[in-house]
Each structure stands twice: as structure tokens, then as C-alpha cells.
Motif scaffolding. Structure first.
Motif, PDB file in Angstrom:
ATOM      1  N   LYS A  24      16.467 -16.179  48.674  1.00 28.50           N
ATOM      2  CA  LYS A  24      15.379 -15.217  48.475  1.00 28.50           C
ATOM      3  C   LYS A  24      14.670 -15.470  47.142  1.00 28.50           C
ATOM      4  O   LYS A  24      13.449 -15.310  47.049  1.00 28.50           O
ATOM      5  CB  LYS A  24      15.917 -13.792  48.525  1.00 28.50           C
ATOM      6  CG  LYS A  24      16.752 -13.360  47.333  1.00 28.50           C
ATOM      7  CD  LYS A  24      17.179 -11.920  47.427  1.00 28.50           C
ATOM      8  CE  LYS A  24      17.932 -11.480  46.161  1.00 28.50           C
ATOM      9  NZ  LYS A  24      18.385 -10.088  46.231  1.00 28.50           N
ATOM     10  N   LEU A  25      15.415 -15.878  46.105  1.00 30.01           N
ATOM     11  CA  LEU A  25      14.801 -16.126  44.811  1.00 30.01           C
ATOM     12  C   LEU A  25      13.920 -17.366  44.852  1.00 30.01           C
ATOM     13  O   LEU A  25      12.880 -17.422  44.187  1.00 30.01           O
ATOM     14  CB  LEU A  25      15.893 -16.289  43.753  1.00 30.01           C
ATOM     15  CG  LEU A  25      15.480 -16.179  42.282  1.00 30.01           C
ATOM     16  CD1 LEU A  25      14.911 -14.804  41.988  1.00 30.01           C
ATOM     17  CD2 LEU A  25      16.676 -16.448  41.378  1.00 30.01           C
ATOM     18  N   THR A  26      14.303 -18.346  45.645  1.00 32.74           N
ATOM     19  CA  THR A  26      13.562 -19.599  45.703  1.00 32.74           C
ATOM     20  C   THR A  26      12.398 -19.548  46.676  1.00 32.74           C
ATOM     21  O   THR A  26      11.362 -20.163  46.441  1.00 32.74           O
ATOM     22  CB  THR A  26      14.508 -20.754  46.093  1.00 32.74           C
ATOM     23  OG1 THR A  26      15.630 -20.760  45.206  1.00 32.74           O
ATOM     24  CG2 THR A  26      13.807 -22.091  46.021  1.00 32.74           C
ATOM     25  N   THR A  27      12.543 -18.802  47.758  1.00 29.27           N
ATOM     26  CA  THR A  27      11.538 -18.850  48.822  1.00 29.27           C
ATOM     27  C   THR A  27      10.757 -17.562  49.005  1.00 29.27           C
ATOM     28  O   THR A  27       9.615 -17.610  49.470  1.00 29.27           O
ATOM     29  CB  THR A  27      12.210 -19.203  50.155  1.00 29.27           C
ATOM     30  OG1 THR A  27      13.089 -18.125  50.552  1.00 29.27           O
ATOM     31  CG2 THR A  27      13.020 -20.477  50.046  1.00 29.27           C
ATOM     32  N   GLN A  28      11.319 -16.416  48.679  1.00 27.24           N
ATOM     33  CA  GLN A  28      10.691 -15.145  49.021  1.00 27.24           C
ATOM     34  C   GLN A  28      10.164 -14.361  47.824  1.00 27.24           C
ATOM     35  O   GLN A  28       9.486 -13.360  48.007  1.00 27.24           O
ATOM     36  CB  GLN A  28      11.694 -14.261  49.784  1.00 27.24           C
ATOM     37  CG  GLN A  28      12.247 -14.884  51.041  1.00 27.24           C
ATOM     38  CD  GLN A  28      11.155 -15.224  52.040  1.00 27.24           C
ATOM     39  OE1 GLN A  28      10.253 -14.437  52.297  1.00 27.24           O
ATOM     40  NE2 GLN A  28      11.237 -16.428  52.619  1.00 27.24           N
ATOM     41  N   TYR A  29      10.501 -14.768  46.615  1.00 29.13           N
ATOM     42  CA  TYR A  29      10.093 -14.029  45.427  1.00 29.13           C
ATOM     43  C   TYR A  29       9.185 -14.876  44.553  1.00 29.13           C
ATOM     44  O   TYR A  29       9.295 -16.109  44.520  1.00 29.13           O
ATOM     45  CB  TYR A  29      11.311 -13.603  44.600  1.00 29.13           C
ATOM     46  CG  TYR A  29      11.999 -12.364  45.117  1.00 29.13           C
ATOM     47  CD1 TYR A  29      11.588 -11.098  44.730  1.00 29.13           C
ATOM     48  CD2 TYR A  29      13.071 -12.464  46.006  1.00 29.13           C
ATOM     49  CE1 TYR A  29      12.221  -9.961  45.198  1.00 29.13           C
ATOM     50  CE2 TYR A  29      13.705 -11.328  46.484  1.00 29.13           C
ATOM     51  CZ  TYR A  29      13.277 -10.079  46.072  1.00 29.13           C
ATOM     52  OH  TYR A  29      13.905  -8.968  46.545  1.00 29.13           O
ATOM     53  N   ARG A  30       8.287 -14.180  43.844  1.00 25.36           N
ATOM     54  CA  ARG A  30       7.548 -14.863  42.794  1.00 25.36           C
ATOM     55  C   ARG A  30       8.520 -15.347  41.726  1.00 25.36           C
ATOM     56  O   ARG A  30       9.597 -14.797  41.563  1.00 25.36           O
ATOM     57  CB  ARG A  30       6.538 -13.906  42.147  1.00 25.36           C
ATOM     58  CG  ARG A  30       5.443 -13.414  43.063  1.00 25.36           C
ATOM     59  CD  ARG A  30       4.618 -12.364  42.351  1.00 25.36           C
ATOM     60  NE  ARG A  30       3.651 -11.733  43.243  1.00 25.36           N
ATOM     61  CZ  ARG A  30       2.996 -10.618  42.973  1.00 25.36           C
ATOM     62  NH1 ARG A  30       3.219  -9.995  41.816  1.00 25.36           N
ATOM     63  NH2 ARG A  30       2.143 -10.113  43.834  1.00 25.36           N
TER      64      ARG A  30
END
Length: 1012
Positions: free
Chosen positions: A807-813
Motif C-alpha cells: 500500500k505504501l509503494t502503490t496506493q499512497y502518495r
């Protein structure tokens, strides 16, 4: 002044050039240049570009690029330079003109050096100096020309550069036109804010809304030039490399070959070599290993310098003013975001996560992280901690280091817990308690008293046969061993974590990082609310001050609110207990009357049904209370007006942890320490609120119900948390892309792609820590009742690491990098829970399980030498005369029974002091208290011994730190010594020239006198 003379000569030379048609000199943008090569006027092939530069209006070159002359020696930096402390303090205060002051400082230094070096410069030499000085102005004009002629259609959609293809985008602001009455006010705020950003030296490029995918969003792209980076790198105290380390790596271990499949490629694990580092100084740039200015500062440091930081000072964006309102100076990007003047502020990702970057973009670290860290197929691989730190900063990096280390330590606890579970499973056929309960001749002949008034009937003990076998899985001889083992394990975990943290501080250059620096930095919200000032005893400066009486009402409101919410949690738990009491009779009568349920009665008893439904209901109540309390606690903490970011997070941590502790653990504490302990006996039961009869434990004890409660809450929380973390940002991002008229990232620019991602807020990491600490409580506080808890936690954390990474790499700024050298206050919370876990597990083994009563019977009351535990079940059940039942408690259906049995140690009905506690009750109670004292003292003794024996800092780390300090001191000493020698040579040469000049003047004077 020399600078004025240079500018005058520059203008005179420009007027001599005959430029007839300036429009024909255009710079073709079809190919992006790889670097800057300033045009040289002396080369005829580049004279056109030079003429074109002269036609453009003069800009502020002083803050764009380094103005170092090519022939300047390293020793000349600080020879005539004023103290840098004043400039640093102004930078901390966010002074927009600080970069201009730096430039003037260097101008004065250069002018003095030039005048000292040679007062009789020839015309050609003077022209050479003039040509060198405006290099940055010509570079900026070159940028401007390319920007004016560049077409957006020719720019890569995944570019992270300005339109010139050279200046990298370090930060992005976005906003949407507001048609409400505050539109003009917001536009004026943005105008002043961006104007002040330019004054600080930042370079801005604005994308019109017509170029955005949704047609309504403006983007302000920000680039930090070299001058800004070096100035604030010194202010922030960033350590940069001066020499490659000569200390050998300690990666190889005796088990390295066996662990090779778990390791990552060395280029991913260690993306850069180890260096000796010192704090950066702009007056010592020649000391540092600057191979390329564009890549010298890592992207995380550039973001930290340009943007805000979660716990540190607010630098340029957070301190930049945007006007006066209500007689007060307003400043900071946070205020502009809160007032919707800007809709977002974020640094860019390196590129798309599913493919590598293409030239001229730099290496796409986001793709490397995704390929080697964020994929679920790499669940067994180690994590690239150095790459995480380089990309996201130390604060996020240390969270993943902690989570990974905690998961590694859980492996050992999970193996031991699984072994204890297998032991219990293998000994079920041999357990004497289950054999006696399931035996039709023993358990089938024992008639038990009704479990509720009137509606419940008498029942036979062998109906709980399955429950007794399940109870043995977790309540056997290995329970005591596992409780003691976990007390030792938690000590080893915390001690080894301190050693891992110390090693990390060395590897990440955090040895000299002081957390107290954060205490000196004020939150902008705090400064805005303060009307008074007070002398700071540390800095000896006047700073904003808010008296205690101004915040006292909010402190009182905060304490009252937290207390009321914890009381609400207890009230909800009582409501669940009432539910269990009220539906138990319904379940009992329904299952007794329904013939279709006869086949499931053996494993789905009224006790199990009530326990399962009550636990599920309790879990739902926990989630609902958490949702509302998170909002309220954040609002109350903000109203307290904390002075610093650390105070804000500490206050929020205290509120959230206290509430979560009560919310998640209250039901487990009730089952473990209160249920079945104050029931009374038939004929004199205790009642909740005088209506509902207190709950009783199963004849085999309450440990099964505690295990059920713990399993449902722990597993449910982990599953719900992982689904929420994975699905929630994905759905939001899909909706944003849908609103932007596209579902594919390939169709719009890099800043638009990141703009449509979910924001990684300042409290996201806080909730990740909170989730881990709550799980740590389940693993340690009640582990004696459920040895599989470490295994469930291990499996969850393996998934949690990859979910968080994904999520940190793909879904969040991309979040703004922040520094941290430890996990902060969470470490103290873990220590407190570790101490508490020893007491809770000792009490669980003593009072909740059936271990101590069995031991008392075995050593004191057993009469069968061949089968010592034979007769234990009959001995643990007291006899009650049915005729002594009060009328309102007797079952409605009459039975031919004279007596019934219940779980307690009391005198029989024919005794003089009938139904009073007998001597065995006091023996068992004394044994329980003795067991608690002995177990606590043994575990605490082992804990303290291990804590004393294991040093907090590994020996090799201490040696490495000493070696690095020695080498850095030597490097600095050699640098300063060489600089001093060069200065002495320069001064000697200057004095020699000055002596010659005096001699010449004296000769001239003597000659003049002689001629006269």
C-alpha cells in the motif's frame, strides 16, 4: 564595489553587440540535454545563444546555482566570511531572504579575495572574471527560453522534471479554483505564498488547469536549487559522506549459506557503500564526495529540506508567510491546506511502480522496492531496510525494521507454542479429567445443578465431554512451562531490540541524533494561538508562550472525555455480559426442546454457543467504539494546543493506548479474573443488578472461554485490519481515477498520478505502531491460555509487512521523509506490558486454569497409588440438596433427583456448617497464591539477570563508532590544516606583491623628487 563594476561592464558589452533579428535564435526542445554547459562567448559557434541570453530581462541568479568561480581554491571559502550562525538561525525562522544573504556573503568574500590577490588585473583578466560571474544568470535564461518554447505534448508522461527536462521536481502543490466568496482571498494567499517561496530561492513552475486530466486542478511544481540544498542541509545538520569506510562488513555469519534463499541481492540490500560522514557545511564543500550535484543529496533529504516533516521543525514550506490577517502574521503550508487554499502538498514518486524508469529520469527506486519488497511472493525474503530508509526516510524505515525484528522473534515463540499445543493434542486420550468426564459410569452418573433459574434443567456431566477435551489442549502440564518461557522471551525480545536499534543508529548515522531537538521546535498552530512571549532558558531567545491557565480547561475536558469513554467501554462489556446471561437460558431451553439439534448437542452446548455469540458481539462493539474514539481523541488533542509535535504525538498516544487497552482487553480480563469467581452456590447465587444470575465456568474451568474470546478478538482484528488497509486505499484511488475520466495511469502526468493516490497522513505510522503494540499485548498478556497466539501473530505479521509495503509503494502518495532514531514512547509501553504480562500469566495459570487444583489433589488428597488422579472430578464437585433450592430457582420440570453437584469446595448438606468453604478450598487458595509469588519471582529474577547480562550496544558497534569518530576528526584536521597552509601561501604572496608595489611607489617618489 566589484559586483557593481562587473554589472556595469556587462551592460556595456551587451550594448556593443549588434542583434538584428533575435527571433531566429531558438533552442530546439526535441532532445532533452543531459546536463548544463554554459555557453562561452569566446567560441563563435555559440555566440548566438550568448546574444539571446543578453536580450532576456535580468533575473535573480543569486539564488539559482552555486556561484563558485572555477579557479577558486578550497581554502578561500571561509577566509573572509562572516559567521554562519546568523544565517542558520534565519533559515530556522524561515526568513525568505536567507539565500540572498548567503549569496551576498559569498560576493563580499569573493570581492575581498580578488582585491587582495591582484589589484592590477589586466583587461582580459577582468573580462574573464565578468564572464564567469553571471554563469548562473545565463543558465537561468537558458531554462526560461526552453520553458517558453517547450510543448507539453513532447514531454514524457512519467517525467519528474520541469519542462526543461533538467530541473527535478522536489515537491508539488495543487489547488482548484474556488467560486465561493473566499476565492479572491485564497488567490491572494497563494500569490503571496508563491512569491515568498521564490524569495527563499525555490524555483516554481505552474501547470494550468487546462493541462490537467480533470480540467480543473492547478499544479505548482517546486525545485530546490543547489544553493537552497546546501544552506538547509547545514541548518538541518544532515550528515554527508567524506570518505568510503574502511571498516569491513559484518554480514557473513556461520549460517549465511543456509539463509541464502532468504536474502536479497547485495545491490538491493546495500544500494550504496558505507562512508565516513560528518555534518554538512556549505563552507567545506570541497571536503565532501560530491560527484554529481543532482544526486548528492538523496531524494528523502531533498523532500525534507523542501517540505514539512512530521516531528521536526517546519522549514521552508511550513515557515513561509502568506500575509497578515487579523493583525497576525500567517504562515505555513498546513494553514493553507486546512483552509483549502491548496488541496494537497506532496513529493513525487520516482516513477511508475511496475516498470523501471527511462532516461533521463534517475533510477526508479519505487520500482525496485515493489519488485523486491512489496510483492507477496517475496514474503519469505528479508526487507531492503537501507533502500526503504533512502526512499521514505528514517522514521518509516525504523518502523519496518521493528516490525521485521518482532516477526523474527515471534518465530521462536510460535515454534515453542506450537510444540505445547501438539503436546496437549497428543495427550488428550491420556488425560484423566477427560476420561472421567466422558466415562458413562462416572460423568454419565453425575447430575449437575441447573445453570439458570427455572428455565434450565438438570444436566449430566458427560455432556461436556468435548469441551473437556478442548480444554486440555490449552490447560495441561506445558501451560506452566510456556507461561515462564514467554516471560523470558519478552525480556530477550526487548533486550535484543535495544541492540538492533543501537546497530541501526550507527548504520543510519543517527548516533549523534538528539530527540531533545524536537522539544525546541514549536508547532505553527501553537505559535498562532500564542499572544505572549517568554524567554527560553535553553536558547536564551524570546518565544511564544501559552500560560497553563489558558490550556487547563482543555486538559480537564480531555481527562474527563477519556475517562467517560473508558467507562463506556466497561458499560458495553457489562451489556455483553447481560446479553450472555439473558440468552443462555433461551439457548438452553431451545436446544433441549428441538429434536433436530440432538446431533449437535455434543459439541455445540449452550455454554459454547453463548460464548461464541457473545465474543462476536463484543468484537463488533470494539470496532464501533474505536471508530468514534479515534475522531474524538484527535480533536481533543488538537484543542490542547501541544507545544511541539512530540508533545502532540505523546498526548495522542496516551489517550489512544489507554482507550485501546481497555477496549480490547477488558473482556479478556473479565473472563480470566472475574467470571466464575463470585458465583455463590445453589440456593444462594449472586445476581447482577439483582436480576441476572452470575455466569459459571465449565466444570473443566474457564480457560476454554478465555481462549475463545482471545481467538475471536485477536484474529478478527488482524483480518479486519489487513482487509481495511488493502481495500480502503484501493477503492478510494479507483474512485479518484474514475472522477478524473480515466482508469489507467498511463494517460496522465506523474504529478497527476500521485495526486490521485491516497494521502499517507502524519498519524498513519502512529496507528501502525498502535496495531502492533495491541497485538503484542495479546501475545504476552494472555498467552498462557492460548499457546497458538504467537503463531497467529507470526502469520499475520508476515502478511502485514507485505500489505504495508504494497500500500505504501502503490496506493499512497510518497510521504515526506522524517528522522527518528528509535520507536519512541512505544518502547516504554512495551516494557510496561512485558512486566504486566508476568503477573497476568501467573494469575491465569493459578486461578483460570485447573492446574493448581489438580496438583493439590495429586499431592495431598489422592488415595489411589496406581492412578493418582482417579476420583479428582468427584472430589472437585460439591453436593447440594435439591430440597434446599428456593422456589424461584427450582426448575419448572420436576425430577426424581435428591441431590445435584456444582463446581466448588464446600461442605455437604449433612454437615453442621453446610455449604461453607471446606479445608480443601483454603489449601487450594494457598497453593494458588504461592504459585503466583514463586512464578513471578522466578521470572523476574531471570528477566533482571538477562537484562544485566546483555549489553544494550554490541561491542563491534562501539568499536565502529569509535573508529568513525577518530577518522572523521583526522579528516577534518587534515582538511583544515591544508586550508591553513594555502591561506598562508596566499597571504605570503599578497604581502610580497604589496612590498614590491610599495618599493615601486617609493622609487617613483624618489625619482620625482630628484627631477624637481
Amino acid at each position: 564595489m566589484y559586483w557593481e563594476r562587473s554589472k556595469r561592464r556587462y551592460r556595456e558589452r551587451a550594448l556593443k553587440l549588434n542583434v538584428k533579428n533575435p527571433s531566429k535564435w531558438k533552442y530546439r526542445p526535441d532532445k532533452k540535454p543531459q546536463g548544463l554547459t554554459p555557453p562561452r562567448p569566446e567560441e563563435p559557434k555559440k555566440i548566438d545563444a550568448y546574444k539571446q541570453d543578453l536580450l532576456l530581462p535580468p533575473q535573480r541568479p543569486t539564488v539559482r546555482f552555486s556561484l563558485q568561480a572555477k579557479f577558486r581554491k578550497s581554502s578561500e571559502w571561509s577566509s573572509v566570511s562572516p559567521s554562519g550562525s546568523v544565517i542558520n538561525e534565519l533559515a530556522k525562522m524561515g526568513d525568505p531572504d536567507v539565500l540572498e544573504m548567503v549569496h551576498q556573503d559569498r560576493q563580499f568574500s569573493r570581492e575581498d579575495r580578488y582585491s587582495k590577490a591582484n589589484e592590477d588585473l589586466r583587461s582580459s583578466e577582468s573580462s574573464f572574471l565578468i564572464c564567469q560571474e553571471p554563469q548562473s544568470a545565463k543558465r537561468y535564461n537558458l531554462f526560461l527560453r526552453r520553458r517558453l518554447l517547450f510543448k507539453k505534448d513532447e514531454q514524457s508522461k512519467d517525467s519528474i522534471f520541469f519542462r526543461d527536462g533538467i530541473r527535478k521536481i522536489d515537491f508539488v502543490l495543487s489547488y482548484v479554483d474556488d467560486i465561493k466568496k473566499e476565492a479572491e482571498l485564497k488567490a491572494e494567499r497563494r500569490r503571496q505564498f508563491e512569491q515568498n517561496l521564490r524569495k527563499t530561492g525555490l524555483e516554481l513552475e505552474i501547470e494550468d488547469k487546462m493541462n490537467s486530466e480533470d480540467g480543473r486542478t492547478y499544479f505548482v511544481k517546486i525545485h530546490a536549487p543547489w544553493e537552497v540544498l546546501v544552506t538547509y542541509a547545514e541548518v538541518l545538520g544532515i550528515k554527508m559522506p567524506v570518505k568510503e569506510s574502511d571498516i569491513p562488513s559484518a554480514d557473513r555469519t556461520p549460517f549465511s549459506c543456509m539463509l541464502e534463499p532468504l536474502k536479497l541481492p547485495r545491490g538491493v540490500k546495500h544500494p550504496t557503500p558505507d562512508y565516513f560522514t560528518v555534518q554538512f557545511s556549505r563552507h567545506r564543500q570541497e571536503l565532501f564526495l560530491i560527484k554529481d550535484e543532482s544526486s548528492f543529496f538523496p531524494s528523502s533529504s531533498r523532500n525534507r529540506i523542501v517540505g514539512r516533516e512530521d516531528l521536526w521543525v517546519y522549514y521552508i514550506l511550513s515557515r513561509c508567510p502568506f500575509g497578515m490577517e487579523d493583525g497576525k502574521k500567517r504562515f505555513g503550508i498546513e494553514r493553507l491546506l486546512n483552509s483549502n487554499t491548496y488541496s494537497s502538498a506532496f513529493p513525487l514518486h520516482d516513477g511508475q511502480y511496475w516498470k523501471a524508469s527511462e532516461p533521463p529520469n534517475p533510477v526508479n527506486q519505487r520500482n525496485i522496492l515493489y519488485q523486491n519488497w512489496a510483492r507477496f511472493s517475496y514474503f519469505y525474503k528479508e526487507q531492503p531496510f537501507n533502500l526503504i530508509r533512502d526512499y521514505y526516510g528514517e522514521k518509516i524505515g525504523i518502523y519496518f525494521v521493528f516490525l521485521g525484528f518482532y516477526t523474527e522473534m515471534l518465530f521462536f515463540a510460535a515454534v515453542v507454542g506450537l510444540a505445547c499445543f501438539i503436546y496437549g493434542l497428543s495427550t488428550i486420550p491420556k488425560t484423566s479429567s477427560s476420561i472421567q468426564i466422558c466415562d458413562p459410569e462416572i460423568g454419565g452418573q453425575i447430575i449437575m445443578c441447573p445453570l439458570c433459574d427455572e428455565l434450565c434443567d438438570y444436566w449430566r456431566l458427560n455432556s461436556t465431554c468435548l469441551a473437556s477435551k478442548i480444554s486440555h489442549l490449552f490447560d495441561n502440564e506445558s501451560t506452566v512451562f510456556f507461561a515462564i518461557f514467554m516471560g523470558i522471551w519478552v525480556t530477550l525480545f526487548l533486550e535484543f531490540w535495544k541492540r538492533r536499534q543501537a546497530r541501526l543508529e550507527y548504520e543510519w548515522d543517527l548516533v549523534d541524533f538528539e530527540e531533545e531537538q524536537q522539544q525546541l521546535q514549536l508547532r505553527p498552530e501553537f505559535e498562532a494561538m500564542c499572544t505572549k512571549r517568554k524567554l527560553n532558558a535553553v536558547t536564551q531567545e524570546m518565544e511564544p508562550y501559552l500560560p497553563l491557565y489558558s490550556r487547563l480547561p482543555w486538559y480537564i475536558l480531555s481527562g474527563v472525555t477519556v475517562t467517560l469513554w473508558m467507562a463506556l467501554v466497561v458499560a458495553c462489556m457489562v451489556a455483553v455480559i447481560v446479553y450472555r446471561l439473558s440468552v443462555f437460558a433461551t439457548f438452553a431451553s431451545f436446544m433441549e426442546s428441538e429434536a433436530s439439534l440432538k446431533h449437535v448437542k455434543s459439541f455445540l452446548t449452550p455454554q459454547i454457543t453463548t460464548s461464541l455469540s457473545g465474543s462476536c458481539l463484543n468484537f463488533i462493539v470494539i470496532l464501533i467504539l474505536n471508530f468514534f474514539y479515534e475522531k474524538i481523541s484527535a480533536w481533543i488533542t488538537k484543542m490542547e494546543i501541544p507545544r511541539t509535535h512530540q508533545e502532540y504525538e505523546s498526548s495522542l498516544t496516551l489517550k489512544m493506548f489507554l482507550f485501546q487497552f481497555v477496549n480490547y482487553y477488558s473482556s479478556c480480563f473479565y473472563v480470566a479474573f472475574f467470571k466464575g469467581k463470585f458465583v455463590g452456590y445453589p440456593g444462594k447465587y449472586t445476581y447482577l443488578f439483582g436480576v441476572w444470575r452470575s455466569e459459571e465456568c465449565d466444570p473443566a474451568g474457564c480457560l476454554v472461554e478465555l481462549t475463545t474470546q482471545l481467538t475471536i478478538i485477536m484474529t478478527g482484528k488482524q483480518i479486519f485490519g489487513n482487509i481495511k488497509e488493502a481495500i480502503y486505499p484501493m477503492v478510494l484511488n479507483w474512485w479518484r481515477r474514475r472522477k478524473a475520466r480515466t482508469n489507467s495511469e498511463k494517460l496522465y502526468s506523474r504529478w497527476e498520478q500521485d495526486h490521485d493516490l491516497e494521502t499517507f497522513g502524519s498519524l498513519e505510522l502512529f496507528y501502525e505502531y498502535l496495531e502492533t503494540v495491541i497485538q503484542f499485548g495479546f501475545v504476552t498478556l494472555f498467552v498462557a491460555s492460548f499457546p497458538l497466539a504467537p503463531l497467529l501473530a507470526l502469520l499475520n505479521n508476515i502478511i502485514e509487512i507485505r500489505v504495508d509495503a504494497w500500500k505504501l509503494t502503490t496506493q499512497y502518495r510518497r510521504p515526506v521523509a522524517a528522522k527518528a532514531h528509535s520507536i519512541g514512547v512505544w518502547q516504554d509501553i512495551l516494557y510496561g506490558m512485558a512486566v504486566l504480562s508476568v503477573a497476568t500469566n501467573a494469575v491465569i495459570v493459578a486461578f483460570t486454569s485447573d492446574m493448581v487444583p489438580r496438583l493439590v489433589y495429586y499431592y495431598a488428597y489422592s488415595v489411589n497409588e496406581t492412578w493418582p488422579m482417579k476420583g479428582y472430578i468427584n472430589n472437585s464437585l460439591s453436593v447440594f440438596l435439591i430440597a434446599d433450592f428456593p422456589n424461584h430457582t427450582v426448575p419448572s420440570e420436576k425430577r426424581d433427583y435428591n441431590t445435584c453437584r456444582y463446581r466448588d469446595y464446600r461442605n455437604p448438606p449433612d454437615s453442621e456448617d453446610k455449604y461453607a468453604n471446606n479445608i480443601q478450598y483454603w489449601h487450594v487458595l494457598a497453593a494458588k497464591m504461592t504459585f503466583i509469588i514463586i512464578m513471578e519471582h522466578v521470572v523476574f529474577l531471570i528477566k533482571f539477570f538477562l537484562a544485566w547480562m546483555i549489553p544494550d550496544v554490541p561491542k563491534d558497534v562501539l568499536e565502529r563508532v569509535k573508529r568513525e569518530k577518530l577518522m572523521t576528526i583526522k579528516i577534518l584536521h587534515d582538511f583544515e590544516l591544508n586550508k591553513l597552509k594555502e591561506n598562508l601561501k596566499l597571504n605570503s604572496a599578497s604581502s610580497t606583491d604589496f612590498t614590491k608595489h610599495l618599493a615601486i611607489q617609493e622609487n617613483k617618489a624618489n625619482l620625482a623628487e630628484s627631477t624637481t
